[in-house]
Write a protein that holds these residues in place. Sequence first.
Motif, PDB file in Angstrom:
ATOM      1  N   GLU A 132      34.503   4.183 -13.162  1.00 12.94           N
ATOM      2  CA  GLU A 132      35.301   4.520 -14.342  1.00 12.94           C
ATOM      3  C   GLU A 132      35.196   6.010 -14.650  1.00 12.94           C
ATOM      4  O   GLU A 132      34.130   6.615 -14.587  1.00 12.94           O
ATOM      5  N   ASP A 163      45.446  16.489 -11.970  1.00  9.57           N
ATOM      6  CA  ASP A 163      44.746  15.224 -12.083  1.00  9.57           C
ATOM      7  C   ASP A 163      43.269  15.568 -11.956  1.00  9.57           C
ATOM      8  O   ASP A 163      42.918  16.479 -11.196  1.00  9.57           O
ATOM      9  N   ASP A 217      45.241   9.589  -7.048  1.00 14.56           N
ATOM     10  CA  ASP A 217      45.146  10.053  -8.419  1.00 14.56           C
ATOM     11  C   ASP A 217      43.887   9.433  -9.014  1.00 14.56           C
ATOM     12  O   ASP A 217      43.102   8.787  -8.295  1.00 14.56           O
ATOM     13  N   SER A 218      43.700   9.607 -10.284  1.00 10.01           N
ATOM     14  CA  SER A 218      42.454   9.143 -10.902  1.00 10.01           C
ATOM     15  C   SER A 218      42.355   7.625 -10.983  1.00 10.01           C
ATOM     16  O   SER A 218      41.280   7.096 -11.303  1.00 10.01           O
ATOM     17  N   LYS A 219      43.434   6.926 -10.701  1.00 11.99           N
ATOM     18  CA  LYS A 219      43.404   5.465 -10.709  1.00 11.99           C
ATOM     19  C   LYS A 219      43.050   4.887  -9.345  1.00 11.99           C
ATOM     20  O   LYS A 219      42.831   3.684  -9.218  1.00 11.99           O
ATOM     21  N   THR A 220      43.005   5.734  -8.333  1.00 12.83           N
ATOM     22  CA  THR A 220      42.684   5.277  -6.989  1.00 12.83           C
ATOM     23  C   THR A 220      41.227   4.827  -6.924  1.00 12.83           C
ATOM     24  O   THR A 220      40.336   5.545  -7.370  1.00 12.83           O
ATOM     25  N   LYS A 221      40.997   3.668  -6.353  1.00 19.14           N
ATOM     26  CA  LYS A 221      39.645   3.101  -6.320  1.00 19.14           C
ATOM     27  C   LYS A 221      38.840   3.553  -5.103  1.00 19.14           C
ATOM     28  O   LYS A 221      37.641   3.797  -5.199  1.00 19.14           O
TER      29      LYS A 221
END
Length: 229
Positions: A27, A96, A178-182
Motif C-alpha cells: 500500500e 506518478d 502506475d501506483s496501482k500496479t501490484k
Amino acid sequence: MKTIIDPRIFNIAPGFRAMSLLISSSELTNTSVSKQILDQACNSFLNGGGFPWAEDHLSAWGEVYRKFGAKPQRTPCSAEALRKRLMRDGSLPAIDPVVDIYNAISIKYSIPVGGENIDAYVGHPHLKVADGSEIFDTIKDGAPFQELVDKGEIIWCDDHGVTCRKWNWRQGVRTRIDSKTKNMWFILESLPHMPLDALEAATNEFITNLKLIMPELKTKVELLKQDLQ
C-alpha cells in the motif's frame, strides 16, 4: 520470471550489464515524498551535480544507438531524453509516485531506467534484435495504434509484442506501470563507462526511495551480464 538477452546484443554493446529488479508492491503511503526526490535530483543536475563518468556514459549510449541504425539526436536513450527535457524546461513534472522516483534515479545517475507491469507480460522479457515483423502498441493522434518496428532495431519484447522500442527510447502502452500496479519489474541499463559500483548504488538508492512510499514492498534483484547468459 527470466530475463532473456539475445547474444548479439553484446556485439553491439560490449560490456552491457543491467540490474533487474522485481517488486511486489504494498500500500502506498507518504506519496508526496516522490516529488521531493525528483525535484532534488533535478535541482542537483541543473546546479552542476553529477558523476565524472556521466557524460561519457550517455555518449556511449549514443554510439550504441548508431550501431543498430538509430539516430540518437532524434531517438535518444531514455536517460538522454529525460535530461534534454529537464534542460529545456528547467524541471520535470510529477507523473506518478513510482515513475517520479525512477525518473529521479535516471537523472541523478545518467542511466536509462525502465518500469513495467509484469502482470501484463505474456512470457518473459526479452532484449533482442528485431526481424521487422514485431508489433508495437502505441498511441497516435490520441488513439491506439500498432506499428511495425524496424529490422535490426534493438527492442524489449515479450511473447505478445514489443514493450519498448529502440532499446529504451519509447515504452509501449500495454505494460506501463502506475501506483496501482501490484507486481513491477524495473531494469537499470548501463554500459562500461558507468562503474559497476555506481550501478549497484543506483539500484540500492532506488529501492530505498521506493520503500519510502511502499514500506512493505518485497524485492528480488539480479545483475544481468554476458557471462550469465
